[in-house]
Design an enzyme around this catalytic site. Structure first.
Site, PDB file in Angstrom:
ATOM      1  N   LYS A   1       0.840  -1.197   0.000  1.00 39.93           N
ATOM      2  CA  LYS A   1       0.000   0.000   0.000  1.00 39.93           C
ATOM      3  C   LYS A   1       0.884   1.260   0.000  1.00 39.93           C
ATOM      4  CE  LYS A   1      -3.697  -2.401  -0.315  1.00 39.93           C
ATOM      5  NZ  LYS A   1      -4.565  -3.000   0.666  1.00 39.93           N
TER       6      LYS A   1
HETATM    7  C1  LIG Z   1      -5.602  -4.114   1.015  1.00 40.75           C
HETATM    8  C2  LIG Z   1      -7.091  -3.962   1.039  1.00 40.75           C
HETATM    9  C3  LIG Z   1      -7.871  -4.259   2.169  1.00 40.75           C
HETATM   10  C4  LIG Z   1      -7.357  -5.007   3.355  1.00 40.75           C
HETATM   11  O1  LIG Z   1      -6.262  -4.539   3.990  1.00 40.75           O
HETATM   12  P1  LIG Z   1      -5.275  -5.519   4.783  1.00 40.75           P
HETATM   13  O2  LIG Z   1      -4.414  -4.536   5.510  1.00 40.75           O
HETATM   14  O3  LIG Z   1      -4.546  -6.345   3.792  1.00 40.75           O
HETATM   15  O4  LIG Z   1      -6.079  -6.337   5.723  1.00 40.75           O
HETATM   16  C5  LIG Z   1      -9.214  -3.956   2.135  1.00 40.75           C
HETATM   17  N1  LIG Z   1      -9.800  -3.428   1.048  1.00 40.75           N
HETATM   18  C6  LIG Z   1      -9.101  -3.160  -0.066  1.00 40.75           C
HETATM   19  C7  LIG Z   1      -9.820  -2.562  -1.227  1.00 40.75           C
HETATM   20  C8  LIG Z   1      -7.729  -3.441  -0.127  1.00 40.75           C
HETATM   21  O5  LIG Z   1      -7.052  -3.196  -1.249  1.00 40.75           O
END
Ligand SMILES: *Cc1c(COP(=O)(O)O)cnc(C)c1O
Length: 374
Positions: A193
């Protein structure tokens, strides 16, 4: 290097993502180790949360252990549970949907738009029933949902809104940051991210009572004034000080990270302008974080073959998400033609801030020859 060496030298691999940890990350983590504040108490938690509020304009931000529990915490604190329906796009990452089911509520899928690939507000209006409790716009790949229409509908029908902003830190609509339109915004700091803490997440809210409840529930439901006295059902969804230390160092460089990601996105669009690829079309007023630069291959092109060819040339790509309504646990023989088409043709390209312009050009060259090699 001789010519033969060059031919046999292993190609450097360009991954889809790679975090940039070149700032104060090491220094701050060492501070945690040296002071032994490694658990979920410690100064970096507060510093990271306040820095996050400053960057996003959110009134209240509370850190959590990942972006998935951020969603579950949000639904739980909006009193969503058995018998309720929550409207969510079928084209999304699975955690937006699973966490609805985990509360005992029923996810109700809606179509996405063909231009920006995001929640289709007209379809939302059609799917509202007396049981509907909330709507979940997901700002995928850095684009921003039609929040004006969605919030107007939510107010008219008295529905809650949880914005899944996991992919959209830095994205704005008319200058307003995602996560500040609805009742609650949720963010992820997974390794790929825009800001990462390894695993981590954040919830944002503007209502002080709701924000206070999010904080209590993420910490075992413990009273803010009396230790070991638990005033409601809670969870351990806390972030560690080590993660917050990394997050603070990351967010200090957010502007530079975003600027580089946007430059990479712009360069991809420029270099592929003659290739009849479809990128997300942003609605007026949207500035995207360009989280993962994603595109739809032309109809009739074999996506898996293109990805395999690029991979053998050292360029990693990934398919966009599959539709949630097709997963075994949610399959009810529903059809969403726009979402299914995007899910079948979309790929994401290497999009991390450390990519050079010549890396981007190499990705485009490989994409071009992989499509031509069809
Ligand atoms: C990455 C992501 C999540 C979840 O996040 P995690 O930290 O991996 O649990 C939720 N929604 C979207 C759209 C994502 O891309």
């Amino acid at each position: 290097m001789t010519k033969t060496d060059k031919l046999t030298a292993p190609l450097s691999v360009l991954p889809v993502y790679q975090p940039d940890l070149s700032g104060n990350e090491k220094k701050y983590v060492n501070e945690c180790l040296e002071t032994s504040w490694i658990s979920s108490l410690g100064g970096f938690i507060d510093r990271f949360e306040r820095a996050f509020e400053r960057e996003t304009g959110a009134k209240h931000a509370h850190s959590v252990s990942n972006g998935t529990v951020a969603l579950h915490l949000a639904y739980h604190c909006l009193d969503i549970g058995p018998g309720d329906e929550v409207i969510v796009p079928t084209f999304t990452y699975i955690s937006s949907v699973n966490t609805i089911a985990q509360t005992g509520a029923t996810p109700i899928f809606v179509e996405c738009r063909s231009d920006d690939w995001l929640i289709d507000v007209e379809d939302v209006a059609r799917k509202i029933t007396p049981r509907t409790k909330a709507i979940v716009p997901v700002h995928l790949y850095g684009a921003v949902c039609d929040m004006d229409a969605l919030m107007a509908l939510a107010h008219e029908r008295n529905l809650k809104v949880v914005e899944d902003c996991a992919e959209a830190l830095g994205s704005t609509l008319n200058g307003q940051h995602v996560g500040t339109f609805g009742d609650i915004g949720t963010f992820s700091f997974f390794g790929n991210k825009t800001v990462t803490t390894g695993e981590g997440g954040m919830v944002t809210a503007h209502d002080p009572a709701l924000a206070a409840r999010l904080k209590i529930v993420k910490g075992q439901g413990q009273s803010p004034t009396r230790r070991y006295w638990h005033i409601e059902l809670g969870y351990n969804y806390r972030m560690t000080n080590i993660c917050a230390a990394i997050g603070l160092a990351q967010i200090e460089r957010l502007d530079a990270i975003l600027a580089r990601k946007r430059a990479i996105g712009a360069l991809y669009r420029e270099l592929t302008a003659d290739m009849s690829l479809e990128f997300q079309t942003l609605r007026p007023g949207v500035t995207s974080s360009d989280w993962l630069v994603s595109l739809l291959l032309p109809h009739g092109v074999d996506r898996d073959a293109v990805m395999a060819r690029m991979s053998s040339a050292g360029v990693e790509t990934r398919p966009v998400f599959f539709c949630a309504h097709q997963m075994p646990m949610y399959a009810k023989n529903e059809h969403f033609p726009v979402s299914e088409d995007i899910a079948a043709r979309g790929i994401s390209l290497p999009s991390y801030p450390g990519l050079s312009d010549s890396d981007v050009a190499r990705v485009v060259d490989e994409l071009r020859s992989a499509i031509a090699g069809q």
